[in-house]
Design an enzyme around this catalytic site. Structure first.
Site, mmCIF file in Angstrom:
data_model
loop_
_atom_site.group_PDB
_atom_site.id
_atom_site.type_symbol
_atom_site.label_atom_id
_atom_site.label_comp_id
_atom_site.label_asym_id
_atom_site.label_seq_id
_atom_site.Cartn_x
_atom_site.Cartn_y
_atom_site.Cartn_z
ATOM 1 N N HIS A 171 -9.052 3.489 -2.006
ATOM 2 C CA HIS A 171 -7.661 3.100 -1.797
ATOM 3 C C HIS A 171 -7.142 2.281 -2.978
ATOM 4 C CE1 HIS A 171 -3.997 1.716 -0.144
ATOM 5 N NE2 HIS A 171 -4.428 0.746 0.643
ATOM 6 N N GLY A 231 0.799 -4.288 4.049
ATOM 7 C CA GLY A 231 0.556 -5.708 4.190
ATOM 8 C C GLY A 231 1.838 -6.453 4.512
ATOM 9 N N CYS A 278 0.095 2.002 6.340
ATOM 10 C CA CYS A 278 0.307 0.653 6.850
ATOM 11 C C CYS A 278 0.526 -0.248 5.642
ATOM 12 C CB CYS A 278 -0.878 0.181 7.674
ATOM 13 S SG CYS A 278 -2.461 0.208 6.822
ATOM 14 N N CYS A 285 0.795 -1.229 0.000
ATOM 15 C CA CYS A 285 0.000 0.000 0.000
ATOM 16 C C CYS A 285 0.831 1.284 0.000
ATOM 17 C CB CYS A 285 -0.948 0.017 1.196
ATOM 18 S SG CYS A 285 -2.100 -1.372 1.213
#
Length: 416
Positions: free
Chosen positions: A370, A402, A400, A114
Site C-alpha cells: 500500500h 485516515g 478508507c 490513502c
C-alpha cells in the site's frame, strides 16, 4: 390513444438510469486511454527502496507517453496523488519536464491520504468535464522508504473542543483494533481474510496476470551492509509471500498490543513504494486523436465516518456512489477495496453484503502493498486489467481514508 402516444414520446426523452445510463456512449464521456503501474516493492527492503519519487515518476511518465502514443504537448495538466512528500509538486514537475512533457503542461499534487491517487483521477476528470482542459494525466506515487511518515502535531486548544477531533490523532493500528472490537471482527476472521489475499496475489503473479498492468523500472539499489550500488530492473511486486496460510498467519504476534490483539503484520497492509498513472480525456477527443479507449470514468464520491473507525469508509462511500447512479451491488462485476487492515476489509464486505469472489480477485494491499498516494490509482489499473481478463464491465474502487472518510469511484470497462 393520446395517452399511449405521450408515453411513447416520454420513453424516448426520459433520462436513462442504471446500467443503461453508465454503459451508453456519448461524446462528452470522460474516458481512460492508458492505465499502468510500477511494481510495488517493500519499503526499506525492496527493489525501489532507493528510488525517489521524481526518478520513479520519470520512468512512469516515459512509459505512459510510449504506451499511449500520446503527443505530450496535448497533455495540459498532470495531478500527482501523494501523501508524505511535501515537495511532491516540485518533483512531479521536474519528472514531467525530464520525461518530455513541454513546459506548457501544468503539474499539481493532491492529498486525501490513502485515496490521493483516486482524488487525482477525479480532479483531472472534473477539469475535463467542465472544459478547463481537454487531456490530463492523473498519477499516484509514494516512496515510503525515503519520504518518512511523520506524526502530525495538533493544537491542544483545538483538540480540547471535540472528542472526534482528538480521535483524528489515533494511529491507524489503533483504529483497526477499534473496528475489530466494535464490530466483532475476530483475529481468526482477519487472518483467514489475509491468507486469501496472499493466495490470490500469488496465483495472479504466477499466472502472469500482472504482466499487462506493470511497467518495468530501471534503478539502482544500495546494499546496506557493503554500501555497494548495483543497477537493477524491477519487473514484479516483491511483497508477496508465497505459501502464506491461515496457520502461518495465526502464529504472528499482534502488532498493536497497547490497543488490542487482533491486527498483525500479517493481516495488515504492507509499507510499500510504487506509482500508477491514468490518462484521461473526453471520448470525442480520444476518437479525434486516435487514442484507444480502455474504460469510461463515470464518477466518484466521498463521505466521512467517525475518525476512530476510519477504515469502514468504503461501507458508506460505495452505497452513496451506487445510489447516485441507481445501481445495485449485484450489478457491479468487480470491487477493488483497499485492504488497509483485514479488520476493515472484512467489515466492509460483510456490511455491504458483497460477494467475496468479486472483491480484489488479484489480492489487495495486504499481499501487494500500500504505497499511500498511489493505491487509489493502482486499484484502477489492477481492476481494469482484471475486468479485461474476466470480460466484465462494471468496476467500483474504494478506499478508507485516515481521519475518517471513504472514497469510491465507478468505471466501465470498454475492452470486453
Amino acid at each position: 390513444m393520446a395517452q399511449e402516444r405521450l408515453s411513447s414520446i416520454l420513453s424516448h426523452i426520459r433520462t436513462p438510469s442504471g446500467l443503461t445510463a453508465i454503459t451508453a456512449k456519448n461524446p462528452d464521456d470522460i474516458v481512460i486511454t492508458y492505465a499502468a503501474r510500477t511494481p510495488l516493492t517493500k519499503a526499506g527492503k525492496g527493489g525501489l527502496k532507493d528510488t525517489p519519487i521524481d526518478a520513479l515518476l520519470l520512468q512512469l511518465f516515459k512509459h505512459t507517453l510510449s504506451g499511449s502514443n500520446i503527443d505530450p504537448s496535448l497533455v495540459e495538466d498532470i495531478c500527482c496523488g501523494n501523501v508524505n512528500d511535501g515537495f511532491a509538486p516540485y518533483k512531479a514537475r521536474v519528472a514531467a519536464l525530464a520525461a518530455g512533457f513541454p513546459n506548457t503542461t501544468a503539474v499539481s499534487s493532491a492529498n486525501r491520504f490513502c485515496s490521493s491517487g483516486l482524488l487525482a483521477v477525479q480532479q483531472i476528470a472534473n477539469q475535463i468535464a467542465c472544459g478547463s482542459i481537454e487531456v490530463g494525466l492523473a498519477v499516484g506515487a509514494e516512496s515510503m522508504s525515503l519520504s518518512g511518515n511523520s506524526v502530525p502535531e495538533f493544537n491542544d486548544g483545538v483538540l480540547a473542543v471535540s472528542q472526534e477531533a482528538r480521535d483524528c490523532g489515533q494511529s491507524m493500528g489503533q483504529t483497526s483494533e477499534n473496528v475489530g472490537k466494535d464490530f466483532g471482527i475476530t483475529r481468526e476472521m482477519q487472518d483467514r481474510y489475509a491468507a486469501e489475499s496472499f493466495k490470490r496475489a500469488e496465483h495472479a503473479q504466477k499466472s502472469g496476470w500482472f504482466d499487462n498492468e506493470v511497467v518495468p523500472i530501471k534503478t539502482t539499489v544500495k546494499n546496506p551492509k557493503t554500501g555497494e550500488t548495483v543497477e537493477v530492473t524491477v519487473t514484479k511486486d516483491d511483497g508477496l509471500r508465497y505459501g502464506t496460510t491461515f496457520e502461518s498467519l495465526s502464529k504472528i504476534r499482534p502488532a498493536f498490543t497497547q490497543w488490542g490483539d487482533r491486527s498483525t503484520g500479517g493481516n495488515s497492509s504492507q509499507v510499500t513504494d510504487g506509482a500508477a498513472s491514468v490518462l484521461l480525456m473526453k471520448r470525442s477527443t480520444a476518437e479525434r486523436i486516435g487514442q484507444t479507449i480502455m474504460a469510461k470514468f463515470c464518477g466518484a464520491t466521498v463521505q466521512g465516518v467517525a475518525p476512530r473507525i476510519m477504515g469502514i469508509g468504503p461501507s458508506v462511500a460505495i452505497p452513496k456512489l451506487l445510489g447516485k447512479f441507481k445501481l445495485s451491488n449485484e450489478e457491479v462485476d468487480l470491487f477493488e477495496i483497499n485492504e488497509a487492515f483485514a479488520s476493515m476489509a472484512v467489515y466492509c464486505i460483510r456490511e455491504l453484503g458483497l460477494d467475496a469472489e468479486k472483491v480484489n480477485p488479484r489480492g489487495g494491499a495486504i499481499a501487494l502493498g500500500h504505497p499511500l498516494g498511489a493505491t487509489g490509482a493502482r486499484q484502477i489499473v489492477t481492476g481494469l486489467a482484471e475486468a479485461r481478463r474476466q470480460k466484465k464491465k462494471i468496476l467500483v474502487t474504494s478506499m478508507c481514508i485516515g481521519t475518517g472518510q471513504g472514497m469510491a469511484g465507478l468505471f466501465v470497462n470498454e475492452q470486453v
